[in-house]
Design an enzyme around this catalytic site. Structure first.
Site, PDB file in Angstrom:
ATOM      1  N   CYS A  12      13.238  10.903   6.736  1.00 62.88           N
ATOM      2  CA  CYS A  12      13.134  10.667   8.172  1.00 62.88           C
ATOM      3  C   CYS A  12      14.271  10.778   9.015  1.00 62.88           C
ATOM      4  O   CYS A  12      14.238  11.134  10.239  1.00 62.88           O
ATOM      5  CB  CYS A  12      12.740   9.027   8.054  1.00 62.88           C
ATOM      6  SG  CYS A  12      13.750   7.877   7.331  1.00 62.88           S
TER       7      CYS A  12
ATOM      8  N   THR B 131       0.571   7.795  13.241  1.00 58.22           N
ATOM      9  CA  THR B 131      -0.039   6.637  12.614  1.00 58.22           C
ATOM     10  C   THR B 131       0.106   5.518  12.952  1.00 58.22           C
ATOM     11  O   THR B 131      -0.206   4.312  13.261  1.00 58.22           O
ATOM     12  CB  THR B 131       0.299   6.587  11.285  1.00 58.22           C
ATOM     13  OG1 THR B 131       0.028   8.124  10.657  1.00 58.22           O
ATOM     14  CG2 THR B 131      -0.608   6.019  10.026  1.00 58.22           C
ATOM     15  N   GLY B 132       1.803   5.402  13.542  1.00 60.77           N
ATOM     16  CA  GLY B 132       2.334   4.078  14.014  1.00 60.77           C
ATOM     17  C   GLY B 132       1.602   3.652  15.221  1.00 60.77           C
ATOM     18  O   GLY B 132       1.332   2.487  15.322  1.00 60.77           O
TER      19      GLY B 132
ATOM     20  N   GLU C   3       9.031  16.507  15.084  1.00 65.97           N
ATOM     21  CA  GLU C   3       9.702  16.519  13.658  1.00 65.97           C
ATOM     22  C   GLU C   3       8.929  17.407  12.917  1.00 65.97           C
ATOM     23  O   GLU C   3       7.522  17.302  12.717  1.00 65.97           O
ATOM     24  CB  GLU C   3       9.276  14.955  13.462  1.00 65.97           C
ATOM     25  CG  GLU C   3       9.780  14.743  11.927  1.00 65.97           C
ATOM     26  CD  GLU C   3       9.499  13.147  11.396  1.00 65.97           C
ATOM     27  OE1 GLU C   3       8.325  12.987  11.496  1.00 65.97           O
ATOM     28  OE2 GLU C   3      10.521  12.541  10.765  1.00 65.97           O
TER      29      GLU C   3
ATOM     30  N   GLY D 237       6.112   5.481   8.415  1.00 60.18           N
ATOM     31  CA  GLY D 237       5.363   6.649   8.382  1.00 60.18           C
ATOM     32  C   GLY D 237       5.419   7.360   9.541  1.00 60.18           C
ATOM     33  O   GLY D 237       6.259   7.180  10.462  1.00 60.18           O
ATOM     34  N   GLY D 238       4.595   8.165  10.022  1.00 60.37           N
ATOM     35  CA  GLY D 238       4.629   9.253  11.107  1.00 60.37           C
ATOM     36  C   GLY D 238       4.184   8.600  12.516  1.00 60.37           C
ATOM     37  O   GLY D 238       3.505   7.440  12.619  1.00 60.37           O
TER      38      GLY D 238
ATOM     39  N   GLU E  24       8.574   1.912  11.255  1.00 64.08           N
ATOM     40  CA  GLU E  24       9.630   2.750  11.091  1.00 64.08           C
ATOM     41  C   GLU E  24       9.104   4.118  10.976  1.00 64.08           C
ATOM     42  O   GLU E  24       8.605   4.541  10.023  1.00 64.08           O
ATOM     43  CB  GLU E  24      10.343   2.413   9.514  1.00 64.08           C
ATOM     44  CG  GLU E  24      10.867   1.206   9.440  1.00 64.08           C
ATOM     45  CD  GLU E  24      12.276   0.849  10.077  1.00 64.08           C
ATOM     46  OE1 GLU E  24      12.938   2.085  10.297  1.00 64.08           O
ATOM     47  OE2 GLU E  24      12.901  -0.287  10.074  1.00 64.08           O
TER      48      GLU E  24
ATOM     49  N   LYS F  75       0.801  -1.211  -0.095  1.00 61.17           N
ATOM     50  CA  LYS F  75      -0.077  -0.158  -0.017  1.00 61.17           C
ATOM     51  C   LYS F  75       0.862   1.095  -0.079  1.00 61.17           C
ATOM     52  O   LYS F  75       1.291   1.551   1.211  1.00 61.17           O
ATOM     53  CB  LYS F  75      -0.950   0.062   1.395  1.00 61.17           C
ATOM     54  CG  LYS F  75      -2.275   0.629   1.091  1.00 61.17           C
ATOM     55  CD  LYS F  75      -2.163   2.330   0.979  1.00 61.17           C
ATOM     56  CE  LYS F  75      -2.180   3.068   2.115  1.00 61.17           C
ATOM     57  NZ  LYS F  75      -2.217   4.390   1.700  1.00 61.17           N
TER      58      LYS F  75
HETATM   59  P1  NAD Z   1       1.873   8.895   7.368  1.00 67.60           P
HETATM   60  O1  NAD Z   1       1.973   8.361   8.780  1.00 67.60           O
HETATM   61  O2  NAD Z   1       0.823  10.009   7.308  1.00 67.60           O
HETATM   62  O3  NAD Z   1       1.347   7.878   6.323  1.00 67.60           O
HETATM   63  C1  NAD Z   1       2.152   6.828   5.949  1.00 67.60           C
HETATM   64  C2  NAD Z   1       1.457   5.818   5.270  1.00 67.60           C
HETATM   65  O4  NAD Z   1       0.504   5.334   6.143  1.00 67.60           O
HETATM   66  C3  NAD Z   1       0.652   6.220   4.176  1.00 67.60           C
HETATM   67  O5  NAD Z   1       0.744   5.242   2.964  1.00 67.60           O
HETATM   68  C4  NAD Z   1      -0.775   6.359   4.713  1.00 67.60           C
HETATM   69  O6  NAD Z   1      -1.866   6.313   3.447  1.00 67.60           O
HETATM   70  C5  NAD Z   1      -0.832   5.154   5.537  1.00 67.60           C
HETATM   71  N1  NAD Z   1      -1.828   5.401   6.560  1.00 67.60           N
HETATM   72  C6  NAD Z   1      -2.325   6.536   7.161  1.00 67.60           C
HETATM   73  N2  NAD Z   1      -3.198   6.119   8.214  1.00 67.60           N
HETATM   74  C7  NAD Z   1      -3.260   5.077   8.196  1.00 67.60           C
HETATM   75  C8  NAD Z   1      -3.997   3.993   9.115  1.00 67.60           C
HETATM   76  N3  NAD Z   1      -4.928   4.477  10.082  1.00 67.60           N
HETATM   77  N4  NAD Z   1      -3.895   2.688   8.725  1.00 67.60           N
HETATM   78  C9  NAD Z   1      -3.080   2.346   7.681  1.00 67.60           C
HETATM   79  N5  NAD Z   1      -2.561   2.986   7.095  1.00 67.60           N
HETATM   80  C10 NAD Z   1      -2.319   4.282   7.365  1.00 67.60           C
HETATM   81  O7  NAD Z   1       3.236   9.334   6.980  1.00 67.60           O
HETATM   82  P2  NAD Z   1       3.790  10.195   5.793  1.00 67.60           P
HETATM   83  O8  NAD Z   1       3.290  11.626   5.987  1.00 67.60           O
HETATM   84  O9  NAD Z   1       3.301   9.477   4.323  1.00 67.60           O
HETATM   85  O10 NAD Z   1       5.236  10.074   6.099  1.00 67.60           O
HETATM   86  C11 NAD Z   1       6.441  10.906   6.619  1.00 67.60           C
HETATM   87  C12 NAD Z   1       6.750  10.101   7.967  1.00 67.60           C
HETATM   88  O11 NAD Z   1       7.358   9.099   7.700  1.00 67.60           O
HETATM   89  C13 NAD Z   1       7.656  10.966   8.691  1.00 67.60           C
HETATM   90  O12 NAD Z   1       7.282  11.133  10.008  1.00 67.60           O
HETATM   91  C14 NAD Z   1       8.807  10.281   8.508  1.00 67.60           C
HETATM   92  O13 NAD Z   1       9.703  10.634   9.661  1.00 67.60           O
HETATM   93  C15 NAD Z   1       8.349   8.765   8.313  1.00 67.60           C
HETATM   94  N6  NAD Z   1       9.198   8.135   7.892  1.00 67.60           N
HETATM   95  C16 NAD Z   1      10.174   7.137   8.502  1.00 67.60           C
HETATM   96  C17 NAD Z   1      11.224   6.494   7.986  1.00 67.60           C
HETATM   97  C18 NAD Z   1      11.956   5.590   8.641  1.00 67.60           C
HETATM   98  O14 NAD Z   1      12.803   4.774   7.955  1.00 67.60           O
HETATM   99  N7  NAD Z   1      12.005   5.682   9.694  1.00 67.60           N
HETATM  100  C19 NAD Z   1      11.456   6.731   6.310  1.00 67.60           C
HETATM  101  C20 NAD Z   1      10.589   7.544   5.651  1.00 67.60           C
HETATM  102  C21 NAD Z   1       9.605   8.382   6.379  1.00 67.60           C
END
Ligand code: NAD
Length: 489
Positions: free
Chosen positions: A284, A232-233, A385, A228-229, A250, A174
């Site tokens: 990130c 959300t995590g 962040e 992701g963020g 991550e 996804k």
């Molecule tokens: P986000 O959390 O908004 O979204 C990430 C993904 O999760 C997207 O595909 C989104 O559609 C999906 N998502 C959102 N809500 C969800 C839910 N309730 N259930 C399942 N999936 C859901 O993050 P973003 O804004 O796309 O990315 C930026 C963030 O990612 C930053 O915080 C960055 O630090 C982090 N990031 C971390 C790493 C790492 O290796 N640690 C690498 C890249 C980005």
């Protein structure tokens, strides 16, 4: 260009007919209209992956054969590298040269895991009796859902897809709804060129809120890998808890870049700029917190500020552009609100702090590289962040204070230390609580070395052997060669 969902080996429109316009962050042009799935589509994908795992031949294919498939995916990336890079720049706005670098890295990830696939089958254990044969073997976990962000769309997906397939899992991929084009293209090429059984790879498109729940909580899912963020995590961790899934998170970072007074300041300034302003800070592991030893604070800040005009903002397809836009209007609003917070908190705005005034950039989500000095670790601008082109600068007196400041956030993804004193470099690296420490460098990573976070930057590892083991279960098989009385009754 394929724009549909890929479910059980077939391209299909979203069940409810939904579509989404994908917008260029450079000029807000509609660059594609793709299917927008919902929870029913995500459930279909999960069940297809379940069937393919439980009944299909993929799980029992030899590790060598799986490695060959993973290698072939890497080869497809190399053969179609220009088109992959073009799509990544269209979607994210990043300079084309950066997208090309990403694609080489992605191919390396697939090629690396092709070699790992048949190199970690397990081991024979020294059993407690000569009449026992005992072995520990690695098996695939099962159905893995893989959710990735928009900043490095295909790179983050590749860190998940390559080891998962190498280990014999079936997957539901996804991508972020904001940047689906390269993941779509990869699945299109896999479908066209490789003879994978239906359901081994599935692609779901859609907003997290719409498709997320089945991917993170359906009982048929065994493992959720999310990048992701942090917010959300946390939600995903809670969703996955009811059925006790394996999860890997991550998440974000607020990564300290520590500069001691004994280094070449031109080199340190050069890397400090790349550390934080690469991809407009949407990285990130961005070095968003610069910690500078008192003696060289002013000289280093001056060097950084003097070089900011070299960061040419603009269309990623134009030669010489070093930084693209932020990903969306909402994200730029967030960055702007953090700059306002920094000012309210009393940080000193040394550079930037606004949108560029170039009319050619007015339709894009651009923001100037921004530097705050006089920052303290109590400020939100230092703790949270921003994920944009915003650098905060703090001072430190000595090694002990540098380490204490560097560790003083909820995050623990990456950090760097700059010093010519090799003993100090090692002491500081050992004391930092994060998953990656660079000494006299910033940003390099490669597939052989593990990547991941301490603290609220997440858990689980991607890349390296641990990134493969995340996608395996460990089974102990014990055989008694001379069965007789149990000796209890
Ligand atoms: P986000 O959390 O908004 O979204 C990430 C993904 O999760 C997207 O595909 C989104 O559609 C999906 N998502 C959102 N809500 C969800 C839910 N309730 N259930 C399942 N999936 C859901 O993050 P973003 O804004 O796309 O990315 C930026 C963030 O990612 C930053 O915080 C960055 O630090 C982090 N990031 C971390 C790493 C790492 O290796 N640690 C690498 C890249 C980005």
């Amino acid at each position: 260009m394929t724009t549909k969902l890929y479910l059980d080996g077939a391209w299909t429109d979203a069940g409810a007919g939904g579509t989404r316009d994908v917008i260029s962050p450079h000029d807000q042009r509609v660059i594609a209209t793709v299917a927008e799935g919902d929870a029913d589509d995500a459930t279909t994908a999960v069940l297809a992956a379940r069937r393919a795992f439980d009944t299909g031949p993929w799980r029992t294919t030899t590790a060598k054969a799986r490695g060959e498939v993973v290698r072939a995916i890497g080869d497809l990336v190399v053969e179609h590298l220009d088109e992959f890079a073009r799509r990544e720049t269209l979607d994210t706005g990043k300079p084309l040269a950066d997208s090309v670098t990403d694609m080489h890295d992605i191919a390396s990830v697939f090629h690396y895991y092709a070699g790992v696939a048949d190199a970690h089958g397990g081991r024979v254990v020294d059993a407690p009796s000569p009449d026992v044969v005992s072995r520990v073997q690695r098996e695939p976990v099962g159905v893995c859902t893989q959710i990735s962000p928009w900043n490095y769309p295909l790179l983050q997906a590749s860190w998940k897809l390559a080891p998962a397939l190498a280990a014999g899992n079936t997957v539901v991929v996804k991508p972020s709804e904001q940047t689906p084009l390269t993941t779509l293209y990869l699945v299109e090429l896999i479908d066209e060129h490789l003879d994978l059984p239906p359901g081994v790879v599935n692609l779901v498109l859609g907003a997290g809120a719409a498709v997320g729940q089945p991917l993170t909580s359906h009982p048929a899912v065994d493992l959720v890998s999310f990048t992701g963020g942090v917010a959300t995590g946390r939600r995903i961790m809670a969703e996955a808890a009811a059925t006790v899934k394996k999860i890997a998170l991550e998440l974000g970072g607020k990564n300290p870049n520590i500069v001691f007074a004994d280094v070449d300041l031109d080199v340190a300034a050069d890397h400090a700029l790349t550390a934080v302003f690469l991809h407009a800070g949407q990285v990130c592991s961005a070095g968003a917190r610069l910690l500078v030893q008192d003696e060289v604070h002013d000289a280093l800040v001056q060097r950084i500020v003097d070089r900011l005009p070299e960061i040419t903002l603009g269309d990623g397809f134009v030669d010489g552009v070093r930084s693209g836009p932020l990903i969306s209007a909402e994200h730029r609003d967030k960055v702007e609100s953090y700059v306002a917070i920094g000012l309210e908190e009393g940080a000193n705005l040394a550079a930037g702090g606004s949108r560029p005034d170039d009319p050619a950039l007015a339709d894009g989500f651009y923001y100037l590289p921004t530097v705050f000095t006089d920052c303290t670790s109590k400020m939100r601008i230092v703790q949270e962040e921003v994920f944009g082109p915003v650098l905060t600068v703090e001072r430190f007196r000595d090694e002990e204070q540098a380490v204490a400041l560097a560790n003083d956030t909820i995050y623990g993804l990456a950090a760097a230390v700059w010093t010519d004193d090799v003993s100090r470099a090692q002491r500081v690296a050992n004391a930092l609580r994060c998953g990656t420490v660079w000494i006299n460098d910033f940003h390099p990573y490669f597939p052989q070395a593990e990547w991941g976070g301490y603290k609220q930057s997440g858990f689980g590892r991607e890349l390296g052997v641990a990134g493969f083991e995340e996608y395996t279960e460990t089974k102990h098989v014990y055989q008694n060669l001379r069965p007789g009385s149990a000796g209890w009754l």
